[in-house]
Design a protein around this motif. Sequence first.
Motif, PDB file in Angstrom:
ATOM      1  N   PRO A 162       0.824  -1.216   0.000  1.00 31.07           N
ATOM      2  CA  PRO A 162       0.000   0.000   0.000  1.00 31.07           C
ATOM      3  C   PRO A 162       0.853   1.259   0.000  1.00 31.07           C
ATOM      4  N   PRO A 163       0.280   2.432  -0.313  1.00 33.34           N
ATOM      5  CA  PRO A 163       1.048   3.679  -0.310  1.00 33.34           C
ATOM      6  C   PRO A 163       1.671   3.946   1.056  1.00 33.34           C
ATOM      7  N   LYS A 164       2.889   4.445   1.038  1.00 33.34           N
ATOM      8  CA  LYS A 164       3.601   4.716   2.296  1.00 33.34           C
ATOM      9  C   LYS A 164       3.480   6.173   2.726  1.00 33.34           C
ATOM     10  N   PHE A 165       3.306   7.078   1.763  1.00 33.33           N
ATOM     11  CA  PHE A 165       3.229   8.510   2.046  1.00 33.33           C
ATOM     12  C   PHE A 165       1.928   9.067   1.479  1.00 33.33           C
ATOM     13  N   ASP A 166       1.442  10.160   2.098  1.00 30.05           N
ATOM     14  CA  ASP A 166       0.278  10.829   1.523  1.00 30.05           C
ATOM     15  C   ASP A 166       0.724  11.837   0.468  1.00 30.05           C
ATOM     16  N   SER A 167      -0.202  12.590  -0.072  1.00 23.65           N
ATOM     17  CA  SER A 167       0.118  13.522  -1.168  1.00 23.65           C
ATOM     18  C   SER A 167       1.008  14.679  -0.723  1.00 23.65           C
ATOM     19  N   ASP A 168       1.112  14.894   0.596  1.00 18.56           N
ATOM     20  CA  ASP A 168       1.980  15.956   1.119  1.00 18.56           C
ATOM     21  C   ASP A 168       3.359  15.438   1.520  1.00 18.56           C
ATOM     22  N   GLY A 169       3.630  14.157   1.243  1.00 19.03           N
ATOM     23  CA  GLY A 169       4.932  13.593   1.589  1.00 19.03           C
ATOM     24  C   GLY A 169       5.062  13.171   3.038  1.00 19.03           C
ATOM     25  N   VAL A 170       3.931  13.028   3.719  1.00 19.31           N
ATOM     26  CA  VAL A 170       3.938  12.599   5.125  1.00 19.31           C
ATOM     27  C   VAL A 170       3.833  11.080   5.192  1.00 19.31           C
ATOM     28  N   LEU A 171       4.722  10.468   5.956  1.00 22.03           N
ATOM     29  CA  LEU A 171       4.701   9.013   6.118  1.00 22.03           C
ATOM     30  C   LEU A 171       3.439   8.603   6.873  1.00 22.03           C
ATOM     31  N   THR A 172       2.654   7.728   6.264  1.00 20.23           N
ATOM     32  CA  THR A 172       1.385   7.310   6.868  1.00 20.23           C
ATOM     33  C   THR A 172       1.332   5.818   7.185  1.00 20.23           C
ATOM     34  N   ASP A 173       2.223   5.044   6.618  1.00 26.62           N
ATOM     35  CA  ASP A 173       2.186   3.589   6.777  1.00 26.62           C
ATOM     36  C   ASP A 173       2.690   3.192   8.169  1.00 26.62           C
ATOM     37  N   GLU A 174       1.838   2.549   8.949  1.00 26.35           N
ATOM     38  CA  GLU A 174       2.160   2.238  10.347  1.00 26.35           C
ATOM     39  C   GLU A 174       3.293   1.218  10.476  1.00 26.35           C
ATOM     40  N   GLU A 175       3.312   0.234   9.608  1.00 23.47           N
ATOM     41  CA  GLU A 175       4.394  -0.766   9.668  1.00 23.47           C
ATOM     42  C   GLU A 175       5.742  -0.099   9.422  1.00 23.47           C
ATOM     43  N   THR A 176       5.784   0.818   8.455  1.00 24.67           N
ATOM     44  CA  THR A 176       7.025   1.536   8.168  1.00 24.67           C
ATOM     45  C   THR A 176       7.437   2.403   9.353  1.00 24.67           C
ATOM     46  N   LYS A 177       6.479   3.021  10.011  1.00 18.67           N
ATOM     47  CA  LYS A 177       6.781   3.826  11.200  1.00 18.67           C
ATOM     48  C   LYS A 177       7.404   2.969  12.300  1.00 18.67           C
ATOM     49  N   GLN A 178       6.896   1.759  12.469  1.00 20.31           N
ATOM     50  CA  GLN A 178       7.449   0.868  13.491  1.00 20.31           C
ATOM     51  C   GLN A 178       8.873   0.442  13.147  1.00 20.31           C
ATOM     52  N   ARG A 179       9.122   0.215  11.865  1.00 18.93           N
ATOM     53  CA  ARG A 179      10.491  -0.128  11.432  1.00 18.93           C
ATOM     54  C   ARG A 179      11.427   1.050  11.685  1.00 18.93           C
ATOM     55  N   LEU A 180      10.947   2.239  11.407  1.00 15.90           N
ATOM     56  CA  LEU A 180      11.743   3.449  11.627  1.00 15.90           C
ATOM     57  C   LEU A 180      12.021   3.648  13.115  1.00 15.90           C
ATOM     58  N   ARG A 181      11.034   3.375  13.923  1.00 13.49           N
ATOM     59  CA  ARG A 181      11.193   3.492  15.376  1.00 13.49           C
ATOM     60  C   ARG A 181      12.259   2.522  15.890  1.00 13.49           C
ATOM     61  N   ALA A 182      12.294   1.326  15.327  1.00 13.83           N
ATOM     62  CA  ALA A 182      13.296   0.339  15.736  1.00 13.83           C
ATOM     63  C   ALA A 182      14.710   0.829  15.411  1.00 13.83           C
ATOM     64  N   VAL A 183      14.873   1.485  14.272  1.00 16.57           N
ATOM     65  CA  VAL A 183      16.171   2.053  13.911  1.00 16.57           C
ATOM     66  C   VAL A 183      16.578   3.125  14.927  1.00 16.57           C
ATOM     67  N   LEU A 184      15.651   3.978  15.293  1.00 14.85           N
ATOM     68  CA  LEU A 184      15.938   5.063  16.235  1.00 14.85           C
ATOM     69  C   LEU A 184      16.312   4.530  17.611  1.00 14.85           C
ATOM     70  N   LEU A 185      15.629   3.494  18.065  1.00  7.88           N
ATOM     71  CA  LEU A 185      15.957   2.889  19.358  1.00  7.88           C
ATOM     72  C   LEU A 185      17.349   2.265  19.335  1.00  7.88           C
ATOM     73  N   ALA A 186      17.688   1.619  18.216  1.00 10.99           N
ATOM     74  CA  ALA A 186      19.016   1.015  18.088  1.00 10.99           C
ATOM     75  C   ALA A 186      20.102   2.090  18.053  1.00 10.99           C
ATOM     76  N   LEU A 187      19.828   3.190  17.354  1.00 11.34           N
ATOM     77  CA  LEU A 187      20.792   4.295  17.298  1.00 11.34           C
ATOM     78  C   LEU A 187      20.987   4.906  18.680  1.00 11.34           C
ATOM     79  N   GLN A 188      19.901   5.083  19.410  1.00 14.36           N
ATOM     80  CA  GLN A 188      19.995   5.633  20.762  1.00 14.36           C
ATOM     81  C   GLN A 188      20.837   4.734  21.664  1.00 14.36           C
ATOM     82  N   ALA A 189      20.566   3.447  21.637  1.00 11.23           N
ATOM     83  CA  ALA A 189      21.287   2.505  22.495  1.00 11.23           C
ATOM     84  C   ALA A 189      22.776   2.465  22.151  1.00 11.23           C
ATOM     85  N   PHE A 190      23.082   2.444  20.856  1.00  7.51           N
ATOM     86  CA  PHE A 190      24.485   2.378  20.435  1.00  7.51           C
ATOM     87  C   PHE A 190      25.206   3.674  20.778  1.00  7.51           C
ATOM     88  N   SER A 191      24.522   4.799  20.633  1.00  4.83           N
ATOM     89  CA  SER A 191      25.128   6.097  20.952  1.00  4.83           C
ATOM     90  C   SER A 191      25.475   6.193  22.438  1.00  4.83           C
TER      91      SER A 191
END
Length: 199
Positions: A162-191
């Motif tokens: 399904p579409p990941k972004f809306d017409s304004d370029g805003v990320l709307t896909d919840e699964e993608t948001k969760q994947r992005l959140r996992a990256v941020l948590l890993a970056l925080q922990a490693f930092s």
Amino acid sequence: MQAAAMAAQPVIKVAGICGSLRKGSYNRGLLNAAMEICKDSIKGIEIEYVDISPLPFLNTDLEVDGTYPPAVEAFRKKIEEADCFLFASPEYNYSVTGPLKNAIDWASRPPNVWANKSAAIVSAGGGFGGGRSQYHLRQIGVFLDLHFINKPEFFLNVFQQPPKFDSDGVLTDEETKQRLRAVLLALQAFSLRLKGKCE
């Protein structure tokens, strides 16, 4: 006791850098989403978008008496003050973009302000979702003494349903948001780990 430990945890300052200068860039959309995720659901981490568009092309003739052009000095200061980095790197011709490489090169001029910090990469595009640019960016990081998290990796094919972004370029896909959140948590922990070893 646990609350005191949480309060003592330092805030990780992330410089968010987008390799695309396009206003409607999906990669910029990923950075915007990451900033929102940090505000809404991750304590102890803050992302500041750092604009690379004002930087001139790298030319050492512009270095005068150990100083750099004002736009470069301002950019280098942002990089120096950050604890770590989140790169949103589109793929151009199997590699990173010209503007991103230019920014990296300016901040690597003496003294190299990337060194001994952690980083993560996210990318959006067609095909492999920008994955080849990530491999080149990791290679560049070896010389910069920049330490990238290995997992989770984040590549996003924006043309798959399904579409990941809306017409304004805003990320709307919840699964993608969760994947992005996992990256941020890993970056925080490693930092936090890296800061502990360096201090």
